[in-house]
Write a protein that holds these residues in place. Structure first.
Motif, PDB file in Angstrom:
ATOM      1  N   VAL A  66     -41.017  36.777 -13.590  1.00 64.55           N
ATOM      2  CA  VAL A  66     -40.644  37.886 -14.492  1.00 64.55           C
ATOM      3  C   VAL A  66     -41.750  38.946 -14.531  1.00 64.55           C
TER       4      VAL A  66
ATOM      5  N   THR B 150     -31.468  33.755 -19.728  1.00 63.04           N
ATOM      6  CA  THR B 150     -32.804  33.699 -20.307  1.00 63.04           C
ATOM      7  C   THR B 150     -32.999  34.806 -21.346  1.00 63.04           C
ATOM      8  N   ASP B 151     -34.048  34.650 -22.117  1.00 64.71           N
ATOM      9  CA  ASP B 151     -34.391  35.669 -23.106  1.00 64.71           C
ATOM     10  C   ASP B 151     -34.665  37.003 -22.416  1.00 64.71           C
ATOM     11  N   HIS B 152     -35.311  36.945 -21.258  1.00 67.52           N
ATOM     12  CA  HIS B 152     -35.572  38.169 -20.488  1.00 67.52           C
ATOM     13  C   HIS B 152     -34.256  38.871 -20.147  1.00 67.52           C
TER      14      HIS B 152
ATOM     15  N   ASP C 145     -41.940  43.789 -13.768  1.00 66.12           N
ATOM     16  CA  ASP C 145     -42.341  44.907 -14.640  1.00 66.12           C
ATOM     17  C   ASP C 145     -43.043  46.015 -13.891  1.00 66.12           C
TER      18      ASP C 145
ATOM     19  N   GLN D  21     -32.643  40.554 -23.137  1.00 68.59           N
ATOM     20  CA  GLN D  21     -33.389  41.773 -23.508  1.00 68.59           C
ATOM     21  C   GLN D  21     -33.013  42.928 -22.587  1.00 68.59           C
ATOM     22  N   GLN D  22     -32.864  42.633 -21.299  1.00 67.61           N
ATOM     23  CA  GLN D  22     -32.502  43.671 -20.331  1.00 67.61           C
ATOM     24  C   GLN D  22     -31.081  44.179 -20.565  1.00 67.61           C
TER      25      GLN D  22
ATOM     26  N   HIS E 271     -31.888  34.930 -13.523  1.00 68.69           N
ATOM     27  CA  HIS E 271     -32.177  34.830 -14.961  1.00 68.69           C
ATOM     28  C   HIS E 271     -31.213  33.928 -15.729  1.00 68.69           C
TER      29      HIS E 271
END
Length: 125
Positions: free
Chosen positions: A121, A25-27, A125, A30-31, A10
């Motif tokens: 990504v 990354t934005d992901h 999930d 967020q995590q 990431h």
């Protein structure tokens, strides 16, 4: 024009000529949740692909930021030391971590483009 590549850990690297701007990354942000501390390398440091280049700490965890490619650190985002929340606010923009002078552009071929990273990504999930 710059091109952005992504790692499975990431990180992103936005490449413009022989310089790559590296961040998470934005992901990833967020995590991690609210980021409270960023440790950046010194300018001039030589990093190898996959080697720890920086550290990011959030209210949830500390995490290493790995170099997507080998190179020399030529600049760091000093604003993150006093304002680490910039990573949460704009991970792909004002929240960048460091800039590398890329040693071997061939190492970019093992990274994902934006579409491949988005698909990767979705598998998480």
């Amino acid at each position: 024009m710059s091109t952005t590549y992504y790692t499975q850990d990431h990180e992103y690297i936005r490449v413009d000529g022989n310089v790559g701007t590296v961040g998470i990354t934005d992901h990833a942000q967020q995590q991690l949740g609210d980021i409270v501390f960023v440790e950046l390398p010194a300018s001039g440091k030589i990093v190898a692909k996959g080697e720890q280049a920086a550290v990011v700490e959030s209210v949830k965890a500390a995490s290493e930021v790995y170099a997507p490619v080998s190179g020399e650190v030529i600049e760091t985002n000093g604003e993150l030391e006093s304002e680490p929340a910039k990573v949460n606010e704009d991970a792909a923009g004002k929240g960048w971590f460091l800039k590398l002078r890329i040693k071997d552009a061939g190492e970019l071929s093992g990274l994902m483009d934006e579409a491949a990273y988005a698909a990767f990504v979705k598998t998480l999930d």
